[in-house]
Structure formats: structure tokens, C-alpha cells
Motif scaffolding. Structure first.
Motif, PDB file in Angstrom:
ATOM      1  N   UNK A   1       0.802  -1.221   0.000  1.00  0.00           N
ATOM      2  CA  UNK A   1       0.000   0.000   0.000  1.00  0.00           C
ATOM      3  C   UNK A   1       0.835   1.272   0.000  1.00  0.00           C
ATOM      4  N   UNK A   2       1.980   1.259   0.688  1.00  0.00           N
ATOM      5  CA  UNK A   2       2.853   2.425   0.739  1.00  0.00           C
ATOM      6  C   UNK A   2       4.282   2.012   0.389  1.00  0.00           C
ATOM      7  N   UNK A   3       4.896   2.774  -0.498  1.00  0.00           N
ATOM      8  CA  UNK A   3       6.276   2.474  -0.876  1.00  0.00           C
ATOM      9  C   UNK A   3       7.243   2.863   0.230  1.00  0.00           C
ATOM     10  N   UNK A   4       7.074   4.049   0.772  1.00  0.00           N
ATOM     11  CA  UNK A   4       7.964   4.558   1.817  1.00  0.00           C
ATOM     12  C   UNK A   4       7.261   4.459   3.163  1.00  0.00           C
TER      13      UNK A   4
ATOM     14  N   UNK B   1      -0.950   3.987  10.646  1.00  0.00           N
ATOM     15  CA  UNK B   1      -0.835   5.198   9.827  1.00  0.00           C
ATOM     16  C   UNK B   1      -2.200   5.574   9.261  1.00  0.00           C
ATOM     17  N   UNK B   2      -2.925   4.590   8.738  1.00  0.00           N
ATOM     18  CA  UNK B   2      -4.263   4.849   8.209  1.00  0.00           C
ATOM     19  C   UNK B   2      -5.218   5.266   9.314  1.00  0.00           C
ATOM     20  N   UNK B   3      -5.065   4.651  10.486  1.00  0.00           N
ATOM     21  CA  UNK B   3      -5.937   4.978  11.608  1.00  0.00           C
ATOM     22  C   UNK B   3      -5.740   6.392  12.101  1.00  0.00           C
ATOM     23  N   UNK B   4      -4.505   6.888  11.994  1.00  0.00           N
ATOM     24  CA  UNK B   4      -4.227   8.258  12.445  1.00  0.00           C
ATOM     25  C   UNK B   4      -5.042   9.264  11.655  1.00  0.00           C
ATOM     26  N   UNK B   5      -5.306   8.966  10.385  1.00  0.00           N
ATOM     27  CA  UNK B   5      -6.084   9.864   9.530  1.00  0.00           C
ATOM     28  C   UNK B   5      -7.557   9.474   9.465  1.00  0.00           C
ATOM     29  N   UNK B   6      -7.962   8.484  10.256  1.00  0.00           N
ATOM     30  CA  UNK B   6      -9.358   8.064  10.275  1.00  0.00           C
ATOM     31  C   UNK B   6      -9.810   7.369   9.007  1.00  0.00           C
TER      32      UNK B   6
ATOM     33  N   UNK C   1     -16.358 -14.453  -5.230  1.00  0.00           N
ATOM     34  CA  UNK C   1     -17.293 -15.191  -4.390  1.00  0.00           C
ATOM     35  C   UNK C   1     -17.403 -14.590  -2.990  1.00  0.00           C
ATOM     36  N   UNK C   2     -17.233 -13.300  -2.887  1.00  0.00           N
ATOM     37  CA  UNK C   2     -17.447 -12.525  -1.664  1.00  0.00           C
ATOM     38  C   UNK C   2     -17.174 -11.073  -2.027  1.00  0.00           C
ATOM     39  N   UNK C   3     -17.651 -10.169  -1.189  1.00  0.00           N
ATOM     40  CA  UNK C   3     -17.403  -8.747  -1.439  1.00  0.00           C
ATOM     41  C   UNK C   3     -16.011  -8.429  -0.906  1.00  0.00           C
ATOM     42  N   UNK C   4     -15.010  -8.495  -1.771  1.00  0.00           N
ATOM     43  CA  UNK C   4     -13.644  -8.330  -1.295  1.00  0.00           C
ATOM     44  C   UNK C   4     -12.808  -7.583  -2.326  1.00  0.00           C
ATOM     45  N   UNK C   5     -12.143  -6.551  -1.882  1.00  0.00           N
ATOM     46  CA  UNK C   5     -11.174  -5.833  -2.711  1.00  0.00           C
ATOM     47  C   UNK C   5      -9.965  -5.542  -1.826  1.00  0.00           C
ATOM     48  N   UNK C   6      -9.105  -6.544  -1.623  1.00  0.00           N
ATOM     49  CA  UNK C   6      -8.064  -6.435  -0.594  1.00  0.00           C
ATOM     50  C   UNK C   6      -6.757  -5.833  -1.085  1.00  0.00           C
ATOM     51  N   UNK C   7      -6.047  -5.227  -0.149  1.00  0.00           N
ATOM     52  CA  UNK C   7      -4.668  -4.802  -0.320  1.00  0.00           C
ATOM     53  C   UNK C   7      -3.876  -5.331   0.876  1.00  0.00           C
ATOM     54  N   UNK C   8      -2.661  -5.763   0.618  1.00  0.00           N
ATOM     55  CA  UNK C   8      -1.801  -6.159   1.730  1.00  0.00           C
ATOM     56  C   UNK C   8      -1.283  -4.892   2.395  1.00  0.00           C
ATOM     57  N   UNK C   9      -1.904  -4.541   3.514  1.00  0.00           N
ATOM     58  CA  UNK C   9      -1.410  -3.376   4.241  1.00  0.00           C
ATOM     59  C   UNK C   9       0.014  -3.610   4.698  1.00  0.00           C
ATOM     60  N   UNK C  10       0.236  -4.815   5.261  1.00  0.00           N
ATOM     61  CA  UNK C  10       1.578  -5.127   5.754  1.00  0.00           C
ATOM     62  C   UNK C  10       1.692  -6.600   6.104  1.00  0.00           C
ATOM     63  N   UNK C  11       2.837  -7.153   5.783  1.00  0.00           N
ATOM     64  CA  UNK C  11       3.245  -8.462   6.282  1.00  0.00           C
ATOM     65  C   UNK C  11       4.549  -8.257   7.019  1.00  0.00           C
ATOM     66  N   UNK C  12       4.616  -8.753   8.229  1.00  0.00           N
ATOM     67  CA  UNK C  12       5.868  -8.655   8.984  1.00  0.00           C
ATOM     68  C   UNK C  12       6.169  -9.990   9.661  1.00  0.00           C
ATOM     69  N   UNK C  13       7.451 -10.339   9.641  1.00  0.00           N
ATOM     70  CA  UNK C  13       7.938 -11.569  10.260  1.00  0.00           C
ATOM     71  C   UNK C  13       9.071 -11.202  11.199  1.00  0.00           C
ATOM     72  N   UNK C  14       9.055 -11.775  12.377  1.00  0.00           N
ATOM     73  CA  UNK C  14      10.136 -11.488  13.306  1.00  0.00           C
ATOM     74  C   UNK C  14       9.884 -12.090  14.674  1.00  0.00           C
TER      75      UNK C  14
END
Length: 368
Positions: free
Chosen positions: A108-111, A158-163, A217-230
């Protein structure tokens, strides 16, 4: 159950011996050691831990070895062992924002604050067999990199900060999260129990459902906000202490899926969340889990339920591979009496069918 098998119990003992012999394989080949499985088959170990609901790499490796590489059988072994362990308490919720990150990407965000870290991944490899692996060729060490800051905010923060995204759900004050290993499931489920079931659900089943949501087969338009491993710390509140006690660290994969939402009478247009968290490095499972989580929130968000992936009872009731395996494989057990009853029924039905057919022929001949 197999007393009618020739040899009875002796045959079963010999079957066990044959299994052990096949598991060992050619004696001219060195036996595989548990540390080799842990270090060199780590993704298989991670899956067994995740779907076996027990974080212990060595036990997962033992289960894989005992099961001859059959991961579902290994998961079954780990689940069975888990039932023998005492319960000392419940740890605090994981703070994944404090994760020591090994891999972190966002679609969703490059930087991003803290940057994107590719980490160990097949994403950029060519799907070609590497003959050098057969020769155990030396591996070039990766370049040293600077460790990211300890606190790395999530994309959803980050998205939540802007509502722009719904608020992250929290349990009411004093509420206790459910535990599906202690209490039988009753539908409809609260989201905490649903996430528990998805976390230990079969990866392939959830992957198929997740794929279906992307095919309409469902109402879905997804974006990977973030994947983190650690690595994240496990903390336990102790009554005698005024601070949480750190028990150690575990590796996890977290996926935050961001989905479009047109809004409702109670909520404005905004993004909604799908969430996945599993033991070890298991991106495909975490992504599938998050897509299924979002699909199963349809009723909560006032959406029409039109697809299988949105049907909570269907998804949860069929996602557990240990339960599914038991139900399918019990068909191998003797069903002699049942089959004889059905065989007799079919014979009677065929006799009646033949009688009616001949009666019909005679009636036709008489009419002519």
C-alpha cells in the motif's frame, strides 16, 4: 477394530514394524537428525507448530520425522501431545509493533517508517530447480544490514491516524478471551474464537477459500497493508510482581489486510481490516487467514452473505485438518455390518426393479 484381519494383533504389530522400517529407509543413508529438520526444513516445522497449536521446533521436527514427512499426521501428533501439557496461565497479547523485524513488506505504501525489508523469501526467485543444492555447494553469506528500530508502527496505525480505517477492535473491560481448546464451539462465534480457529486451520483449505474471495465469491477488494515476520516477546502477568515477566521470544508472521468498505447507516466509507497471525514464517497462511477473517465479518459489517467464504459455520467446521482427517480416514475402519445391510438392501431393490420390469413387459404383451 481389525480383529478380522488375518493374523489379528500380530498383523498390526508387524504393520508397525514395517512402518518403522520404511521410515528409516536405506540403511546406507545416514538417518536424518532433528536439528537438520529444524534448521533446513524450517517452513515445514513452522506449519506443524502453527496448525498443531504448540510452539516447539524440536517437537515439531520429531513429529515430522515420525510421520515420514506427512505434515497433517505430524500436526495430529503435536495436537495429541499438547493435550497432555498443563496450563499455567495466559500470556499478555503480543505487541507486534515491538517486533524484532526480519521481513516487512507493504503493498500500500512504498515509503514506510522503518522501511521495507525483503528478508528471506521465494518471491523474487526463479522457479527453476537448482542442481547445486544436490551437491551441497557453499552458500554465500548475506550482507550485514542495520537492524530496524525496535518500535515500527504498522501501516494500519498510519491509516488509523487519519481516520481512513476502522478502529482496531478491543475486548471490553474485564472480558476474557475465549479458548477453543477448553470449550466446545457454538455458533455464531466471537471474533477472538474465530481467529483462533483460523490460526490452526488447514493452510490449503484456507488458501482455497481466500482465492475464492478474490474471484468474486465474496465482497472483497483487498490490499496487503503489511506483512511482517520477526521475533516478539512473550510476557506473563505474575500476581506477586508489578511488572510483566518476559518468558522468551517466538517468531511469528503477521498480516494486516486492508479492504474497501462503502460504509453503512452507522459507519462512513472507510477501509476495513482482515487479520492473520501464525507461528513461524508462514506468509501464505497468514494472508489466507486474513482474507478469510475479513470475509467472515460480513454479518458484522452489514454485508450480504453470498459466498461460502462468508459462511462462518461452514468455514470453521471444515477448516481443521485433524478433525477432517479423522472423519475421512475412519472410512478405512471395518464397516462390515453396515455394508452387508446396504448390500442386502440393494439386492432387494434390484429384485423389485426386475419384478416391475417383467410385469411391465407382460402387461405390454397382453395389450398387444
Amino acid at each position: 477394530m481389525y480383529v478380522a484381519v488375518k493374523g489379528g494383533e500380530a498383523a498390526i504389530r508387524n504393520a508397525h514394524k514395517l512402518l518403522a522400517d520404511r521410515r528409516r529407509g536405506d540403511r546406507d543413508v545416514a538417518p536424518i537428525q532433528l536439528d537438520q529438520i529444524v534448521e533446513q526444513m524450517s517452513l515445514a516445522v513452522d506449519r506443524v507448530m502453527a496448525e498443531g497449536s504448540l510452539y516447539d521446533p524440536e517437537l515439531a521436527a520429531l513429529a515430522i520425522k515420525q510421520a515420514r514427512g506427512d505434515l497433517i499426521e505430524a500436526i495430529f501428533l503435536v495436537r495429541a501431545y499438547r493435550t497432555t501439557l498443563p496450563r499455567f496461565g495466559y500470556t499478555k497479547a503480543l505487541e507486534t509493533a515491538q517486533m524484532q523485524i526480519e521481513r516487512r513488506i507493504s503493498a500500500t505504501f512504498k515509503d514506510l517508517p522503518g522501511g521495507q525489508l525483503l528478508g528471506p523469501t521465494f518471491d523474487y526467485t526463479h522457479r527453476l530447480l537448482d542442481p547445486e543444492l544436490a551437491e551441497d555447494a557453499p552458500i554465500e553469506a548475506p550482507d550485514q544490514r542495520e537492524e530496524p528500530e525496535v518500535f515500527t508502527p504498522r501501516v494500519t496505525d498510519i491509516l488509523g491516524h487519519d481516520g481512513m480505517i476502522e478502529e482496531d477492535g478491543e475486548l471490553p473491560e474485564g472480558a476474557v478471551a475465549g479458548d477453543l481448546t477448553r470449550e466446545p464451539l457454538t455458533f455464531p462465534l466471537e471474533r477472538d474464537l474465530r481467529l483462533q480457529a483460523l490460526a490452526r486451520g488447514d493452510e490449503g483449505f484456507l488458501l482455497g477459500l481466500a482465492y475464492s474471495t478474490q474471484r468474486g465469491y465474496a465482497r472483497s477488494h483487498p490490499f496487503v497493508g503489511e506483512i511482517r515476520i520477526g521475533e516478539v516477546e512473550i510476557e506473563l502477568d505474575v500476581a506477586e510482581l508489578d511488572f510483566p515477566l518476559t518468558l522468551g521470544t517466538i517468531r511469528v508472521t503477521e498480516c494486516q489486510m486492508v479492504n474497501q468498505f462503502k460504509g453503512s447507516a452507522k459507519q462512513p466509507p472507510q477501509f476495513t481490516r482482515g487479520y492473520g497471525l501464525v507461528f513461524g514464517q508462514s506468509e501464505r497462511k497468514a494472508m489466507s487467514m486474513s482474507l478469510c477473517d475479513r470475509a467472515l465479518r460480513a454479518r458484522e459489517l452489514g454485508e450480504d452473505i453470498t459466498a461460502t467464504a462468508q459462511d462462518e459455520e461452514f468455514v470453521i467446521s471444515h477448516s481443521d485438518n485433524v478433525q477432517s482427517t479423522g472423519f475421512v480416514e475412519h472410512l478405512k475402519l471395518p464397516h462390515y455390518v453396515d455394508f452387508q445391510a446396504e448390500l442386502d438392501l440393494i439386492r432387494r431393490m434390484r429384485a423389485e426393479h426386475e419384478h416391475n420390469r417383467l410385469a411391465g413387459v407382460e402387461t405390454k404383451e397382453a395389450a398387444e
